[in-house]
Design an enzyme around this catalytic site. Structure first.
Site, mmCIF file in Angstrom:
data_model
loop_
_atom_site.group_PDB
_atom_site.id
_atom_site.type_symbol
_atom_site.label_atom_id
_atom_site.label_comp_id
_atom_site.label_asym_id
_atom_site.label_seq_id
_atom_site.Cartn_x
_atom_site.Cartn_y
_atom_site.Cartn_z
ATOM 1 N N LYS A 54 104.152 35.050 66.450
ATOM 2 C CA LYS A 54 102.977 35.112 67.313
ATOM 3 C C LYS A 54 102.183 36.236 67.174
ATOM 4 O O LYS A 54 101.035 36.287 67.265
ATOM 5 C CB LYS A 54 103.355 35.002 68.634
ATOM 6 C CG LYS A 54 103.988 33.415 68.870
ATOM 7 C CD LYS A 54 104.889 33.267 70.390
ATOM 8 C CE LYS A 54 105.396 31.887 70.301
ATOM 9 N NZ LYS A 54 106.436 31.698 71.300
ATOM 10 N N GLN A 98 109.159 34.058 76.229
ATOM 11 C CA GLN A 98 109.819 33.159 75.258
ATOM 12 C C GLN A 98 111.093 32.601 75.829
ATOM 13 O O GLN A 98 111.737 33.428 76.420
ATOM 14 C CB GLN A 98 110.035 34.283 74.145
ATOM 15 C CG GLN A 98 110.696 33.487 72.892
ATOM 16 C CD GLN A 98 109.793 32.498 72.367
ATOM 17 O OE1 GLN A 98 108.415 32.998 72.129
ATOM 18 N NE2 GLN A 98 110.113 31.180 72.016
ATOM 19 N N ASP A 121 101.233 29.097 77.121
ATOM 20 C CA ASP A 121 102.069 27.932 76.540
ATOM 21 C C ASP A 121 101.986 26.516 77.237
ATOM 22 O O ASP A 121 102.429 25.593 76.708
ATOM 23 C CB ASP A 121 103.730 28.517 76.992
ATOM 24 C CG ASP A 121 104.460 28.952 75.842
ATOM 25 O OD1 ASP A 121 104.011 28.962 74.801
ATOM 26 O OD2 ASP A 121 105.482 29.730 76.172
#
Ligand code: NDP
Length: 285
Positions: A54, A98, A121
Site C-alpha cells: 500500500k 489493517q 477499505d
C-alpha cells in the site's frame, strides 16, 4: 476458442496512472495532496507485506502515506484513541486499520469508529449500506476491482445472469450488490446452495469468492461466460484460484488468472478510494 485472459496487473497499473493524473490535478488546482493513514498492530508477516504494498502504491500515485506501527500488546483504548485522532487530522483523508488484529482486540468497535467518509477499505456498515442503495462512493476494494475487470473485459452487464459464489461481507455480498447496480440479474450461492454446477452453467458472469482450491470445474462454465476468480488458495503446488483455470478457459469468453487477476486490483482500488475520500473533503469544505 480459448478465453481472453483478463490482465489484472495491466488494469491495476492503468488505474494507478489515472489516479496519479487526478492527484496532480488536485495538487495544481487546490494545493491539496490526498493522505492515507494505515494502522498496523502487531507483527503478522502477511499484514506487513500488504501494508508495504500500500505504501509503495501511494508513493507511485503521489498520495501521502502515514504508517502507524503499534506493538502487539496495544490496548483497545490506545487503538481507538489513535483512530479518533486520525479521523480529525486535516492532512489525512483516508484511514484504514489493517486486519486481522491481534486476538485480544475487537475489530468491530474499531471499524465503527472510522469516519465513514475516510473508510477507504469500504468495510464500515455505512459504506456497505451505500453500496446496497446504489451510491457506492467508497465501495470495498476487492469487489470494486472485480467490477472494473468485468467492465474492462468488455462484457455486457445489462440484463446478464451474474452468479456470485460466496456471501462474505467483505467480498461476496458487496460484489453481488455492485453487479445489481450494473443491472445484472444476480444470484448469490454459498455453502448450503443445492445444485451449484447447474446454477453456474446459467451464469453469463461468474464471480468465485469461496476460498476452495479449483472448486469451480471447467464443465460448470457457460460457453462465452466472463469468469472472475477472487480465490487465493496456497497449496503445495503453488497459488490457485477457486476456478479450474485451465479447463474453464476452454469455455469462457474472458477469465482472470490467479495470480495476476483480481489480486493486483485491490490496492489499485484503494488508491482510487483514497483519492475519492480527498475529493469528498474538498467538496464538503
Ligand atoms: P470467506 O471464507 O469469508 O467466505 C467464503 C464464502 O464461500 C462463504 O460465503 C461460504 O459460504 C462460501 N463457500 C464455502 N465453501 C463453499 C462451497 N463448497 N460451495 C459454495 N460456497 C462455499 O472468504 P472471503 O470472501 O473473505 O474470501 C474468498 C476468497 O477470496 C479467499 O480465497 C480469499 O483468500 C480471497 N480473497 C482475495 C482477495 C484479493 O484477491 N485481493 C481479497 C479478499 C479475499 P457460507 O457463507 O455458507 O459459509
Amino acid at each position: 476458442m480459448a478465453a481472453t485472459i483478463i490482465d489484472g496487473k495491466q488494469a491495476a497499473s492503468d488505474i494507478r496512472a489515472e489516479v496519479a493524473q487526478e492527484v496532480r490535478e488536485m495538487q495544481a488546482e487546490h494545493s491539496v495532496t490526498p493522505g492515507l493513514a494505515v494502522v498496523l498492530v502487531g507483527e503478522d508477516p502477511g499484514s506487513q507485506i500488504y501494508v508495504r504494498n500500500k505504501e509503495k502504491a501511494c508513493a507511485e500515485v503521489g498520495i501521502k502515506s502515514f504508517k502507524y506501527e503499534l506493538p502487539t500488546d496495544t490496548t483497545q483504548e490506545q487503538l481507538m484513541d489513535l483512530v479518533d485522532e486520525l479521523n480529525c487530522r486535516e492532512d489525512v483523508h483516508g484511514l484504514l486499520v489493517q486486519m486481522p488484529l491481534p486476538k485480544h482486540l475487537d475489530p468491530t468497535p474499531v471499524l465503527l469508529a472510522i469516519d465513514p467518509n475516510m473508510d477507504v477499505d469500504g468495510f464500515h456498515p455505512v459504506n456497505l449500506g451505500r453500496v446496497v442503495v446504489g451510491n457506492a462512493v467508497l465501495p470495498s476494494c476487492t469487489p470494486a476491482g472485480c467490477i472494473e475487470l468485468i467492465k474492462r473485459s468488455g462484457a455486457e452487464m445489462e440484463g446478464a445472469n451474474a452468479l456470485v459464489v460466496g456471501r462474505s461481507n467483505t467480498v461476496g455480498k458487496p460484489v453481488a450488490m455492485l453487479l445489481l447496480s450494473e443491472n445484472c440479474t444476480v444470484t448469490i450461492a454459498h455453502s448450503r446452495t443445492r445444485g451449484l454446477p447447474d446454477i453456474c452453467r446459467r451464469a453469463d458472469i461468474l464471480v468465485a469468492a469461496v476460498g476452495v482450491d479449483r472448486m469451480v470445474k471447467g464443465d460448470w462454465i457457460k460457453e462465452g461466460a466472463t469468469v472472475i476468480d477472487v480465490g487465493m488458495n496456497r497449496t503445495g503446488e503453488g497459488l490457485f484460484g477457486d476456478v479450474d483455470f485451465e479447463a474453464a478457459r476452454e469455455r469462457a469468453r474472458a477469465i482472470t488468472p490467479v495470480p495476476g487477476g483480481v489480486g493486483p486490483m485491490t490496492v489499485a482500488m484503494l488508491m482510487k478510494n483514497s483519492l475519492t475520500a480527498a475529493k469528498m473533503t474538498l467538496s464538503s469544505n
